[in-house]
Motif scaffolding. Sequence first.
Motif, PDB file in Angstrom:
ATOM      1  N   UNK A  18      62.544  35.820  45.364  1.00  0.00           N
ATOM      2  CA  UNK A  18      61.957  37.027  44.783  1.00  0.00           C
ATOM      3  C   UNK A  18      63.045  38.029  44.405  1.00  0.00           C
ATOM      4  N   UNK A  19      64.190  37.966  45.091  1.00  0.00           N
ATOM      5  CA  UNK A  19      65.272  38.908  44.807  1.00  0.00           C
ATOM      6  C   UNK A  19      66.029  38.570  43.534  1.00  0.00           C
ATOM      7  N   UNK A  20      65.811  37.393  42.988  1.00  0.00           N
ATOM      8  CA  UNK A  20      66.493  37.017  41.754  1.00  0.00           C
ATOM      9  C   UNK A  20      65.925  37.824  40.587  1.00  0.00           C
ATOM     10  N   UNK A  21      66.762  38.222  39.653  1.00  0.00           N
ATOM     11  CA  UNK A  21      66.261  38.963  38.490  1.00  0.00           C
ATOM     12  C   UNK A  21      65.438  38.060  37.585  1.00  0.00           C
ATOM     13  N   UNK A  22      64.682  38.667  36.716  1.00  0.00           N
ATOM     14  CA  UNK A  22      63.868  37.897  35.773  1.00  0.00           C
ATOM     15  C   UNK A  22      64.736  37.365  34.646  1.00  0.00           C
ATOM     16  N   UNK A  23      64.172  36.445  33.877  1.00  0.00           N
ATOM     17  CA  UNK A  23      64.905  35.880  32.741  1.00  0.00           C
ATOM     18  C   UNK A  23      65.270  36.978  31.749  1.00  0.00           C
ATOM     19  N   UNK A  24      64.352  37.895  31.484  1.00  0.00           N
ATOM     20  CA  UNK A  24      64.615  38.973  30.524  1.00  0.00           C
ATOM     21  C   UNK A  24      65.753  39.866  30.997  1.00  0.00           C
ATOM     22  N   UNK A  25      65.779  40.178  32.303  1.00  0.00           N
ATOM     23  CA  UNK A  25      66.838  41.032  32.842  1.00  0.00           C
ATOM     24  C   UNK A  25      68.206  40.360  32.730  1.00  0.00           C
ATOM     25  N   UNK A  26      68.258  39.060  33.066  1.00  0.00           N
ATOM     26  CA  UNK A  26      69.531  38.351  32.991  1.00  0.00           C
ATOM     27  C   UNK A  26      70.010  38.249  31.556  1.00  0.00           C
ATOM     28  N   UNK A  27      69.104  37.959  30.636  1.00  0.00           N
ATOM     29  CA  UNK A  27      69.506  37.875  29.233  1.00  0.00           C
ATOM     30  C   UNK A  27      70.061  39.204  28.733  1.00  0.00           C
ATOM     31  N   UNK A  28      69.459  40.299  29.151  1.00  0.00           N
ATOM     32  CA  UNK A  28      69.976  41.603  28.760  1.00  0.00           C
ATOM     33  C   UNK A  28      71.362  41.853  29.323  1.00  0.00           C
ATOM     34  N   UNK A  29      71.549  41.478  30.586  1.00  0.00           N
ATOM     35  CA  UNK A  29      72.852  41.648  31.239  1.00  0.00           C
ATOM     36  C   UNK A  29      73.918  40.817  30.540  1.00  0.00           C
ATOM     37  N   UNK A  30      73.592  39.576  30.225  1.00  0.00           N
ATOM     38  CA  UNK A  30      74.549  38.688  29.561  1.00  0.00           C
ATOM     39  C   UNK A  30      74.899  39.215  28.177  1.00  0.00           C
ATOM     40  N   UNK A  31      73.911  39.708  27.474  1.00  0.00           N
ATOM     41  CA  UNK A  31      74.165  40.235  26.133  1.00  0.00           C
ATOM     42  C   UNK A  31      75.144  41.401  26.179  1.00  0.00           C
ATOM     43  N   UNK A  32      74.988  42.265  27.170  1.00  0.00           N
ATOM     44  CA  UNK A  32      75.902  43.394  27.283  1.00  0.00           C
ATOM     45  C   UNK A  32      77.329  42.920  27.573  1.00  0.00           C
ATOM     46  N   UNK A  33      77.447  41.934  28.467  1.00  0.00           N
ATOM     47  CA  UNK A  33      78.775  41.403  28.776  1.00  0.00           C
ATOM     48  C   UNK A  33      79.439  40.782  27.555  1.00  0.00           C
ATOM     49  N   UNK A  34      78.661  40.022  26.810  1.00  0.00           N
ATOM     50  CA  UNK A  34      79.218  39.361  25.624  1.00  0.00           C
ATOM     51  C   UNK A  34      79.681  40.398  24.613  1.00  0.00           C
ATOM     52  N   UNK A  35      78.848  41.417  24.387  1.00  0.00           N
ATOM     53  CA  UNK A  35      79.221  42.451  23.417  1.00  0.00           C
ATOM     54  C   UNK A  35      80.470  43.199  23.846  1.00  0.00           C
ATOM     55  N   UNK A  36      80.562  43.510  25.129  1.00  0.00           N
ATOM     56  CA  UNK A  36      81.650  44.358  25.611  1.00  0.00           C
ATOM     57  C   UNK A  36      82.969  43.598  25.778  1.00  0.00           C
ATOM     58  N   UNK A  37      82.902  42.376  26.223  1.00  0.00           N
ATOM     59  CA  UNK A  37      84.120  41.671  26.619  1.00  0.00           C
ATOM     60  C   UNK A  37      84.567  40.560  25.680  1.00  0.00           C
ATOM     61  N   UNK A  38      83.608  39.932  24.995  1.00  0.00           N
ATOM     62  CA  UNK A  38      83.935  38.659  24.378  1.00  0.00           C
ATOM     63  C   UNK A  38      83.982  38.656  22.863  1.00  0.00           C
ATOM     64  N   UNK A  39      83.232  39.514  22.208  1.00  0.00           N
ATOM     65  CA  UNK A  39      83.042  39.390  20.763  1.00  0.00           C
ATOM     66  C   UNK A  39      84.369  39.307  20.019  1.00  0.00           C
TER      67      UNK A  39
END
Length: 421
Positions: free
Chosen positions: A247-268
Amino acid sequence: MILDGNQRGGARDLAIHLMKPENEHIELHEIRGFMADTIMGALREAEAICRGTKCVRHLYSLSLSPPETANVPVSAFEDAVQRIEEKLGLAGHPRVIVFHEKNGRRHAHCIWSRINVGTMTAVRMSHDRRKLADISRQLYLEHGWKMPEGLIDPDLRNPFNFDRKEWFQAKRAGKDPRDIKNALQQCWAASDSGPAFRSALEARGYWLAQGDRRAVVAIDINGEIYAVARWIGLKTRDVVSRTNDIVSLPSVAEVRGHVSRLVREKMAGFVDSVTEEFIRAAQALESQRIALVEQQRKARRELHATQEIRAIHEGRQRAKRFRKGILGLWDRVTGKQAEIRKENELATAASARRDNTERHALISAQLLERKHLQGEIAEERRAHVRQLAQLYREIGVPSRDVAPAESSQPKRRRRHRHSWN
């Protein structure tokens, strides 16, 4: 050599496939039992014959792939084809043999017509895969090649086997499914708790989430979802047990949002720069490959022309040995003409063997040259993959609460398609 055969129809599509320009060299080695002298003509001829029967899959298509490092002469392929057609009941049936070369490797295709013209029935292909496996094992033993474990014992096949759903899911993400499965399995094997498993996954560019149906899922930087239990090969309850409080795991939508932010900030920007460098290197290597292939084709054309001119000259020389007029009639009566004919036949056969040896030597040298270039291509790809893997691994650094020692985890590979892959 690996033997892969199947029954099929679609003569036109098969002929087009055999002549695909993506192959660097295509050699029509033999057409037997057909009136036509082209691949398309021969297979369409077989298709026309099958219309007098109820058979739909009237062709048997076989690929013969020797080990990558083996230098296999044409006679070895011919011997294998002969054994196969006798084992499968196709002896004497019309057939086409084609050689393909790509990326420094050579393999062959043999296509038989299954239709027995005398009875207008199709040869039954019962247990053909088992029969091919038997012949394949014999070939590996006879030639001293290292036999694949999967061929020795079905239980020793590559563990990274995938069902259709897993395969196409991986293809949509632009990755090799072996890399995905390997990453998830190694992370699981290297961890003994939920937090350790989660950290190991993040080091590879995957994040755990609570899925809608499969309890625990992993999400990659593209937002693609993978059912952890299915890809690792365990039961869902085992995965849930290790991750503890699901239950403590984040939802799919939350993880996708987190990953998107990381990709935009660090990887693009970093990924774009690495990819641009790789594309420039790939273009240079592709130019070398095209030039090499054209050079090899020219050498083969020159050898073929030289052999044809020599064959004509030698044929004329042998013809001059026959005397004309009264002397020729006398040679015929005394039997000398028959002796000359026999000597000419032996000389013709020796010339054919010499020409085949020359062709094989040229092809072997060209394959070795192409393999060297392919090694440079593969190393450039590996260097690109290593750089990208390092960047993707950095995505997980801010969100991990683990020791730096975990940076020694194996890298996850990502494949990028280019014209010479």
